[in-house]
Design an enzyme around this catalytic site. Structure first.
Site, PDB file in Angstrom:
ATOM      1  N   HIS A  82       0.762  -1.259   0.093  1.00  0.00           N
ATOM      2  CA  HIS A  82       0.043   0.184   0.066  1.00  0.00           C
ATOM      3  C   HIS A  82       1.052   1.227   0.002  1.00  0.00           C
ATOM      4  CE1 HIS A  82      -3.406   2.592   0.697  1.00  0.00           C
ATOM      5  NE2 HIS A  82      -2.776   3.284   1.494  1.00  0.00           N
ATOM      6  N   ASP A 161     -15.271   2.941   6.935  1.00  0.00           N
ATOM      7  CA  ASP A 161     -14.021   3.939   6.305  1.00  0.00           C
ATOM      8  C   ASP A 161     -14.722   4.762   5.349  1.00  0.00           C
ATOM      9  OD1 ASP A 161     -11.498   4.689   6.218  1.00  0.00           O
ATOM     10  OD2 ASP A 161     -11.531   3.940   4.399  1.00  0.00           O
ATOM     11  N   ARG A 168     -14.545  12.847   7.231  1.00  0.00           N
ATOM     12  CA  ARG A 168     -13.282  13.612   7.513  1.00  0.00           C
ATOM     13  C   ARG A 168     -13.017  14.507   6.400  1.00  0.00           C
ATOM     14  NH1 ARG A 168      -9.417   9.112   7.259  1.00  0.00           N
ATOM     15  NH2 ARG A 168      -7.971  10.544   7.901  1.00  0.00           N
ATOM     16  N   SER A 183      -7.887   4.023   8.787  1.00  0.00           N
ATOM     17  CA  SER A 183      -8.489   3.890   7.633  1.00  0.00           C
ATOM     18  C   SER A 183      -7.850   3.173   6.621  1.00  0.00           C
ATOM     19  CB  SER A 183      -8.573   5.485   7.049  1.00  0.00           C
ATOM     20  OG  SER A 183      -8.551   5.476   5.590  1.00  0.00           O
ATOM     21  N   LYS A 187      -8.869  -1.221   5.579  1.00  0.00           N
ATOM     22  CA  LYS A 187      -9.318  -1.528   4.224  1.00  0.00           C
ATOM     23  C   LYS A 187      -8.160  -2.908   3.720  1.00  0.00           C
ATOM     24  CE  LYS A 187      -8.765   2.579   2.767  1.00  0.00           C
ATOM     25  NZ  LYS A 187      -9.097   3.968   2.451  1.00  0.00           N
TER      26      LYS A 187
HETATM   27  N1  URA Z   1      -5.672   7.119   2.536  1.00  0.00           N
HETATM   28  C1  URA Z   1      -6.510   6.344   3.121  1.00  0.00           C
HETATM   29  O1  URA Z   1      -6.813   5.172   2.602  1.00  0.00           O
HETATM   30  N2  URA Z   1      -6.921   6.951   4.243  1.00  0.00           N
HETATM   31  C2  URA Z   1      -6.660   8.079   4.753  1.00  0.00           C
HETATM   32  O2  URA Z   1      -7.325   8.273   5.844  1.00  0.00           O
HETATM   33  C3  URA Z   1      -5.790   8.706   4.069  1.00  0.00           C
HETATM   34  C4  URA Z   1      -5.143   8.375   2.677  1.00  0.00           C
END
Ligand code: URA
Length: 434
Positions: A82, A161, A168, A183, A187
């Protein structure tokens, strides 16, 4: 405790219990906790933070707000990567087929462009026919049969999320390390991985501008992963200038394929190999980074990495002949150079400025419903450290809409800094954490 009491406790700097956190997030996902109470809680977390126990509970509640995939029917250690997001960051496009060609299954749920940063899904969709919205059953099958699958977020994975991120975004609580870490990790842990490599970008084109913040974010995500029994390593990598020479969706696909042919710029090649080597080690396919690098090089030299990309493209509905013959990818009707306003050395490139210029050209979304033009973007003719003469091209703009050109060129000029001395080279991989 009632939501009101939990918000007040966090506002006053008190600790929340794991059960209270789980109930609050569950209530928000199901709708019994309204947006205004979650907004107040997010702002309280922004100022007061979460300790390790609270953060673990927060991330777990987000993860279990939806389905957590089990890919145990696919043998081997499943590893994903990621990136926290950057400009010209096409690493996933070459890393996934490379890792899969070396025997590491890669289940990858990717994102679209966010703000000035590009998104893997938008890049993949510039390949004619490529589908990123496959059902979960196909995703499972392709991870097993092809060795990799790259799709978009589904509504069943970490739904908390999805709601929280949108909230947010409009309550000035995006740039908060515990909220970013939970977050991302919720995922990633939902997609069925055993291990994860994090590419935490640092610099002008990254969400984390300072190395101290990038380090804290990496440590926070590693701690969440470890709590959930997953192996996680992180590289902090430079995003003080765009990665590679291309910015824009089809242009980045071309560069990614060139990487698999051993013909891409050194910075992009190095970051991709460093991250993929981490995946091979975590995935048990190499004992250390040196052995992993040798395997990766073999997959590039014998063509098996590019072959794997063609297989992946075909399996996801795309036209594999567009990989073999890159001329079949979308191509802009016009190109125009951006001339250097002065001579000297390129001392810096504001990646965020380049990302925003690419967005203005149509390579990214200005609004959530904007339609992307896959063909447009930039080829960076000069990068940091290069000598340049006044009037020489800094960038070649690939465009379709002439009305946008002059404003975009002005943005590109503004993003380049030219000075009298060649700057010292910066390392690409700044730190490794585990
Ligand atoms: N990418 C994400 O998936 N979440 C965040 O909060 C910031 C960047």
């Amino acid at each position: 405790m009632r939501p009101y009491e939990l918000i007040k406790a966090k506002r006053d700097g008190k600790k929340l219990s794991p059960d209270d956190i789980a109930a609050f997030i569950d209530g928000y996902t199901k709708g019994s906790v309204p947006d205004y109470q979650m907004s107040a809680m997010l702002m309280a977390v922004f100022f007061r933070g979460l300790d390790d126990v609270e953060l673990g509970a927060w991330a777990r509640a987000m993860l279990f707000s939806g389905e957590v995939l089990d890919l145990s029917e696919t043998p081997g250690i499943k590893v994903d990567k990621h990136s926290t997001g950057g400009v010209g960051d096409k690493v996933s496009l070459s890393l996934a087929p490379l890792a899969a060609a070396c025997g590491v299954p890669v289940p990858m749920i990717s994102g679209r462009g966010l703000g000035h940063t590009g998104g893997t899904l938008d890049k993949l969709e510039s390949i004619p026919g490529f589908k990123v919205d496959l059902p979960v059953a196909d995703y499972r099958r392709l991870v097993r049969e092809v060795g990799a699958c790259l799709i978009g977020q589904t509504s069943t994975l970490a739904p908390a999320d999805k709601k929280l991120y949108a909230l947010r975004d409009v309550t000035a609580t995006v740039d908060c390390i515990p909220l970013i870490a939970s977050s991302i990790m919720s995922k990633k842990l939902a997609e069925g991985i055993d291990a994860l490599v994090l590419d935490v970008k640092v610099g002008s084109g990254a969400f984390m501008k300072r190395i101290e913040d990038a380090r804290t974010l990496a440590r926070t995500m590693i701690a969440i992963g470890r709590e959930m029994g997953k192996k996680v390593t992180a590289l902090l990598t430079d995003m003080d200038q765009p990665l590679g020479r291309t910015v824009g969706n089809a242009l980045e696909v071309i560069e990614a394929v060139e990487m698999l042919r051993g013909k891409a710029p050194a910075d992009y090649t190095e970051v991709t190999l460093a991250l993929t080597a981490e995946m091979l080690v975590l995935g048990g396919k190499a004992k250390d980074a040196a052995e992993a690098r040798a395997k990766l090089q073999r997959c590039i030299d014998d063509g098996s990495a590019e072959k794997k990309l063609r297989e992946l493209v075909k399996a996801q509905g795309g036209d594999p002949s567009a990989i073999a013959d890159l001329g079949k990818l979308p191509r802009a009707r016009h190109t125009a150079p951006v001339a250097a306003p002065a001579g000297g050395f390129v001392t810096g490139i504001d990646s965020e400025g380049i990302g925003l210029a690419a967005m203005a050209l149509g390579a990214g979304r200005e609004r959530t419903d904007s339609v992307i033009d896959p063909a447009v973007g930039f080829v960076l003719e000069k990068k940091v450290g290069d000598a340049v003469q006044a009037g020489e091209p800094l960038v070649t703009v690939h465009y379709n809409d002439a009305a946008k050109l002059e404003a975009v060129k002005a943005r590109v000029v503004a993003a380049y800094r030219i000075g009298g001395e060649r700057p010292a080279p910066r390392p690409l991989v700044l730190e490794r954490l585990e």
